[in-house]
Design a protein around this motif. Structure first.
Motif, PDB file in Angstrom:
ATOM      1  N   LEU B  36      84.195  41.057  37.210  1.00 58.57           N
ATOM      2  CA  LEU B  36      83.046  41.561  36.326  1.00 58.57           C
ATOM      3  C   LEU B  36      82.128  42.430  37.062  1.00 58.57           C
ATOM      4  CD1 LEU B  36      82.300  38.553  34.111  1.00 58.57           C
ATOM      5  CD2 LEU B  36      83.151  40.612  33.334  1.00 58.57           C
ATOM      6  N   GLY B  37      82.328  42.150  38.649  1.00 59.58           N
ATOM      7  CA  GLY B  37      81.676  43.264  39.551  1.00 59.58           C
ATOM      8  C   GLY B  37      80.731  42.213  40.159  1.00 59.58           C
ATOM      9  N   GLN B  39      79.576  40.736  43.067  1.00 61.76           N
ATOM     10  CA  GLN B  39      80.030  40.619  44.607  1.00 61.76           C
ATOM     11  C   GLN B  39      78.997  41.591  45.288  1.00 61.76           C
ATOM     12  OE1 GLN B  39      82.867  44.280  44.995  1.00 61.76           O
ATOM     13  NE2 GLN B  39      83.776  42.797  43.746  1.00 61.76           N
ATOM     14  N   VAL B  42      75.491  43.895  44.875  1.00 56.28           N
ATOM     15  CA  VAL B  42      75.164  44.127  43.483  1.00 56.28           C
ATOM     16  C   VAL B  42      73.875  43.656  42.958  1.00 56.28           C
ATOM     17  CG1 VAL B  42      75.845  43.589  41.056  1.00 56.28           C
ATOM     18  CG2 VAL B  42      77.639  44.230  42.558  1.00 56.28           C
ATOM     19  N   GLU B  43      73.144  44.679  42.248  1.00 54.52           N
ATOM     20  CA  GLU B  43      71.857  44.427  41.877  1.00 54.52           C
ATOM     21  C   GLU B  43      71.782  43.530  40.493  1.00 54.52           C
ATOM     22  OE1 GLU B  43      68.941  47.849  41.937  1.00 54.52           O
ATOM     23  OE2 GLU B  43      68.411  46.940  39.998  1.00 54.52           O
ATOM     24  N   GLU B  45      69.236  41.091  37.998  1.00 59.16           N
ATOM     25  CA  GLU B  45      67.562  40.580  37.466  1.00 59.16           C
ATOM     26  C   GLU B  45      67.755  39.564  36.403  1.00 59.16           C
ATOM     27  OE1 GLU B  45      65.675  44.227  35.809  1.00 59.16           O
ATOM     28  OE2 GLU B  45      64.039  42.764  35.094  1.00 59.16           O
ATOM     29  N   LEU B  47      66.577  38.325  33.336  1.00 57.04           N
ATOM     30  CA  LEU B  47      65.705  38.856  32.200  1.00 57.04           C
ATOM     31  C   LEU B  47      64.867  37.799  31.224  1.00 57.04           C
ATOM     32  CD1 LEU B  47      68.411  41.518  30.922  1.00 57.04           C
ATOM     33  CD2 LEU B  47      66.192  41.878  32.106  1.00 57.04           C
ATOM     34  N   ARG B  57      69.826  34.947  31.092  1.00 55.44           N
ATOM     35  CA  ARG B  57      70.095  36.286  30.483  1.00 55.44           C
ATOM     36  C   ARG B  57      69.804  37.105  31.791  1.00 55.44           C
ATOM     37  NH1 ARG B  57      67.187  40.163  27.579  1.00 55.44           N
ATOM     38  NH2 ARG B  57      65.378  38.495  27.593  1.00 55.44           N
ATOM     39  N   ARG B  59      70.767  40.861  34.091  1.00 52.76           N
ATOM     40  CA  ARG B  59      70.976  42.313  34.191  1.00 52.76           C
ATOM     41  C   ARG B  59      71.798  42.376  35.383  1.00 52.76           C
ATOM     42  NH1 ARG B  59      69.499  46.691  36.940  1.00 52.76           N
ATOM     43  NH2 ARG B  59      67.582  45.638  37.634  1.00 52.76           N
ATOM     44  N   GLY B  61      73.649  45.281  37.408  1.00 53.23           N
ATOM     45  CA  GLY B  61      73.816  46.618  37.548  1.00 53.23           C
ATOM     46  C   GLY B  61      73.120  47.133  35.961  1.00 53.23           C
ATOM     47  N   SER B  62      74.031  47.755  35.341  1.00 53.51           N
ATOM     48  CA  SER B  62      73.608  48.379  34.093  1.00 53.51           C
ATOM     49  C   SER B  62      74.073  47.646  32.832  1.00 53.51           C
ATOM     50  CB  SER B  62      74.153  49.912  33.925  1.00 53.51           C
ATOM     51  OG  SER B  62      75.561  49.890  33.908  1.00 53.51           O
ATOM     52  N   TRP B  63      74.538  46.478  33.087  1.00 55.14           N
ATOM     53  CA  TRP B  63      74.816  45.822  31.795  1.00 55.14           C
ATOM     54  C   TRP B  63      74.272  44.402  31.663  1.00 55.14           C
ATOM     55  CZ3 TRP B  63      78.764  41.548  31.878  1.00 55.14           C
ATOM     56  CH2 TRP B  63      79.259  41.489  32.940  1.00 55.14           C
ATOM     57  N   ARG B  64      74.324  43.740  30.741  1.00 49.71           N
ATOM     58  CA  ARG B  64      73.716  42.214  30.390  1.00 49.71           C
ATOM     59  C   ARG B  64      74.696  41.288  30.246  1.00 49.71           C
ATOM     60  NH1 ARG B  64      71.290  47.015  30.854  1.00 49.71           N
ATOM     61  NH2 ARG B  64      68.951  46.875  31.102  1.00 49.71           N
ATOM     62  N   LEU B  65      74.341  40.028  30.826  1.00 47.64           N
ATOM     63  CA  LEU B  65      75.269  39.055  30.913  1.00 47.64           C
ATOM     64  C   LEU B  65      74.654  37.720  30.654  1.00 47.64           C
ATOM     65  CD1 LEU B  65      78.288  37.816  31.956  1.00 47.64           C
ATOM     66  CD2 LEU B  65      77.253  37.783  34.182  1.00 47.64           C
TER      67      LEU B  65
END
Lengths: 710, 83
Positions: B36-37, B39, B42-43, B45, B47, B57, B59, B61-65
């Motif tokens: 999922l990246g 590693q 990787v930034e 946050e 949320l 919850r 962030r 990179g640019s997606w939410r997990l």
């Protein structure tokens, strides 16, 4: 730049097989639907356990077979199901159905992560086309993507498509035709150490083993690819372990080394391709601050669930009235037109009443599926999983089990099929076993009938009581399913806790076409069931209630009933009809079983209806119609059940509803459980535990009802 | 750079941004997170959190997990940018 490829001529006999791959939530299914069209026939891929939809389309005179492979983030496989896409892409599953071309659906707002799967697909040695979705959304956030540069870097054509609006679809299809035999895309060069180790392992394998399978076997420690290869050549287990060890010594530590290498290469390929704005709070984040908040989020969740079911109850009622009138008219017309006899009676009372009585509930099912499709397409379904995950984890499940369980609210059959997304086997089994406890749409007819007969405003009850009763029946399944799951996970299905990774997709306005597609799928599968299992059951029950059609003196009941009707003695005719039913085979069986059901507050007619509904719950309504109704429409059944001599007191009504909420009177569900678990033990287990639970629950409900309503 | 500069993902406060240094383990989960990246570099946050504080919850990179605390504890972070 990619060299131009000459146009090819295709023979209409051999269709081009096209496989769609992509991450979840990227619009892959919407694209599949746009490509196949609403009227296109879709079928499941034969011989595999995961759901792979197939459709055929014609573009510029060329036939295309579409395969919709399951959404995934990676081709790494930990279970046989996860290996299936790889096997299909490599042609290992069946050589002649190997796709001719792969279309990778990629979300433009999240290129890096989406290209990870594409990066793996580059290595399966098939022509590839990247289909970029959500370009408009990426642009709305201020991002720019250079499609030509992306195409050059990935070595394959890139087409921007808006699956909802349908723009770019023709261009995509043209590209498929033009590029079918395009140059192979350019995969990454693996470091020499790895290439060397792969060669060593390859020498031990069957010569036909594709390099990609060997790489997967090496990368996925204890994965499915390794298991497959070891099964053929047992000495590979040691060889793979040795290879991993020497790679680790060379600084290539698996399994992370694969993703580190690939993401590194993807970032290099994406340099200059996209211009990303600084990541800030998006609209989705602002909405999520409210919708996933412990207080406001939970309140919204409960409100959303309540609204879903109130709207089913409110909006479906008028449509049901029209359908009911229509089917009543049809029955009357048959009785008036055709000559009197068992055949006419079968047609008017068995078939029309049975199927018609089930079809009448189609509006409710459609509205429920509209609601579920909206929840899914807005992106809220994932938030629901997020909100309830902790609760589900306490019951030994994960938030992921929530979606199959929620789908089971419509029908346990698709719900059980959708448990395939749950990676952990024990979690999946627990979810399958409790899914039939969720109140499915087939229970709705029973609930609405009882509510109309026992808790209607005309009987002096508050107008809101019906909705509350319905809500309570749904809550019963929602509360008991996790509890049973917990019990199962603590006993039969004990084991370590599995993983939980949940993507929270962007909130979106749902697209009516996609919603319509899901609703039509559901409606057709319900009608299909109504047409086969239910019709057969209804005809059987009609026969058991019709015969013997003569009394002790050998007089024919139907003739006598008709005579009384013609004489204008309506009441006597109804009484004789009731006597006839009581004398029938089913009536006698019900009477014999009455003592068993008496503690639940049921008389013989309710007992007969409950027993007769074993093939499918919705049959109970039709059976009650035959036991009570003089004319075959629901309004009359309700009237008959509301009557003062009716056995259906509010307490008995409540107990009947609770019984049906908890029992597993559905042959289709049991068959699907058997198929999905590949055993006959689990369906038998499900039927036994649910029937016991239903009996106990109905007994408690009757005691409670007697205490409240007297 | 101080020791408090480092923490695991489950210790992040809402609104705080940090960068991944490494992921513990060589099992299934670490592979999935890697795919999922999640590693090095990787930034991420934090949320928000679900009711009862779990799952988280995020962030990425640019997606939410959505990720459980237990699993997030295996992702190690550095609060000042590596870049």
């Amino acid at each position: 730049m990619i060299p131009p490829v000459p146009k090819l001529i295709y023979s209409p006999e051999k269709p081009i097989t096209l496989a769609l791959v992509g991450n979840p939530n990227v619009g892959k299914t919407t694209l599949f639907n746009s490509l196949s069209g609403l009227r296109q026939h879709t079928a499941n891929y034969p011989g595999v356990t995961v759901e792979i939809k197939k459709a055929s389309v014609t573009h510029r005179g060329v036939h295309l077979d579409l395969l919709d492979l399951p959404g995934a983030y990676s081709l790494a496989a930990r279970s046989p199901d996860e290996l299936i896409p790889t096997q299909i892409l490599l042609g290992l599953h069946c050589v002649e159905c190997r796709p001719d071309v792969v279309v990778a659906v990629v979300d433009a707002t999240n290129l890096e992560r989406n290209l990870y799967l594409v990066h793996q697909v580059l290595e399966v040695d098939l022509p590839l086309i990247i289909c970029l979705t959500m370009v408009d959304m990426a642009e709305a956030t201020g991002a720019t993507i250079r499609l030509d540069l992306l195409a050059e870097r990935m070595g394959c054509p890139v087409v921007a498509v808006h699956p909802v609006k349908g723009t770019g679809i023709d261009l995509l299809l043209d590209t498929i035709l033009d590029r079918q035999k395009a140059t192979r895309p350019n995969p990454m060069d693996w470091p020499p150490e790895l290439v060397q180790e792969i060669e060593k392992v390859k020498n031990l394998c069957k010569p036909s083993t594709p390099d990609f399978m060997i790489r997967r076997a090496l990368f996925d420690i204890d994965g499915e690819a390794a298991k497959d290869l070891i099964l053929e050549k047992p000495q590979l287990a040691q060889a793979l372990a040795n290879a991993r060890k020497s790679l680790a010594e060379a600084g290539f530590l698996l399994p992370q080394a694969e993703s580190i290498k690939r993401y590194g290469d993807i970032r290099k390929r994406l340099e200059g391709v996209q211009d990303l704005p600084k990541a800030g709070k998006s609209r989705t984040d602002r909405l999520d601050a409210w919708l996933t908040h412990p207080v406001t989020g939970t309140l919204f969740f409960l409100l959303a669930m309540f609204l879903v079911f109130e709207s089913v109850f409110l909006f479906a009622t008028p449509v049901m009235g029209w359908l009911s009138t229509l089917h009543e008219l049809l029955g009357d017309w048959i009785l008036a037109t055709l000559p009197e006899g068992p055949f006419t009676d079968l047609l008017a009372h068995g078939i029309i009443q049975g199927v018609g009585g089930v079809l009448v509930f189609l509006p409710q099912i459609c509205i429920l599926f509209v609601m579920l499709a909206i929840l899914e397409d807005t992106g809220y379904m994932a938030r629901a999983a997020f909100l309830v995950d902790h609760l589900m984890a306490r019951c030994g499940l994960s938030g992921k089990s929530f979606i199959p369980l929620l789908s089971s609210l419509a029908c346990a059959v698709p719900g059980i099929l959708s448990t395939r997304v749950i990676e952990d086997r024990r979690d999946r089994l627990a979810t399958i076993l409790v899914a039939p406890l969720m109140s499915c749409s087939a229970r709705l007819p029973v609930y609405t009938l009882v509510v109309a007969a026992c808790f209607a405003p005309e009987l002096g009850h508050s107008a809101w009581l019906g909705g509350v009763m319905l809500f309570a029946m749904y809550m019963l399944g929602l509360v008991l399913a996790p509890l049973v799951a917990l019990l199962l996970k603590r006993t039969l299905l004990h084991g370590p806790a599995p993983l939980f990774v949940l993507e929270l997709p962007r909130y979106q306005i749902p697209n009516w076409k996609s919603v319509l597609h899901k609703v039509m799928d559901a409606a057709w599968s319900f009608v299909g069931r109504a047409g086969s299992t239910i019709l057969a059951a209804m005809v059987l029950i009609w026969a058991l209630l019709y015969f013997p059609a003569t009394d002790f003196e050998g007089n024919s009941y139907p003739k006598q009933v008709n005579l009384l009707k013609l004489e204008g003695k309506a009441e006597e005719s109804l009484q004789l009809q009731a006597k006839w039913r009581e004398q029938s085979f089913l009536g006698k069986a019900g009477k014999a079983m009455e003592p068993v059901f008496r503690p639940l507050g049921w008389d013989w007619r309710l007992s007969v209806a409950a027993i007769a509904s074993f093939p499918a719950r919705e049959v109970v309504v039709g059976t009650l119609a035959q036991l009570y109704a003089q004319e075959d429409d629901e309004a009359n059944i309700v009237k008959a059940l509301q009557g003062t001599d009716s056995p259906l007191t509010p307490a008995a009504g409540l107990s009947l509803m609770v019984f049906f909420a908890l029992c597993c009177q559905c042959v289709s569900t049991l068959v699907v459980i058997g198929r999905e678990t590949n055993s006959w033990f689990w369906p038998l287990f499900t039927f036994t535990y649910m029937t016991s639970l239903a009996y106990a629950g109905a007994w408690v409900a009757f005691q409670l009802g007697t205490w409240i309503w007297g | 750079m101080t020791p408090s500069d480092y923490c695991s993902l489950d210790q992040l406060r809402p609104g705080e941004i940090a960068w991944v240094t490494h992921v513990d383990g060589t099992d299934d989960l670490s592979q999935r997170l890697g795919d999922l990246g999640l590693q090095k570099g990787v930034e991420v946050e934090l949320l928000g959190r679900a009711p009862w504080g779990d799952p988280l919850r995020l962030r990425v990179g640019s997606w939410r997990l959505g990720l459980r605390r237990q699993e997030a504890a295996r992702i190690h972070l550095q609060k000042s940018s590596i870049h």
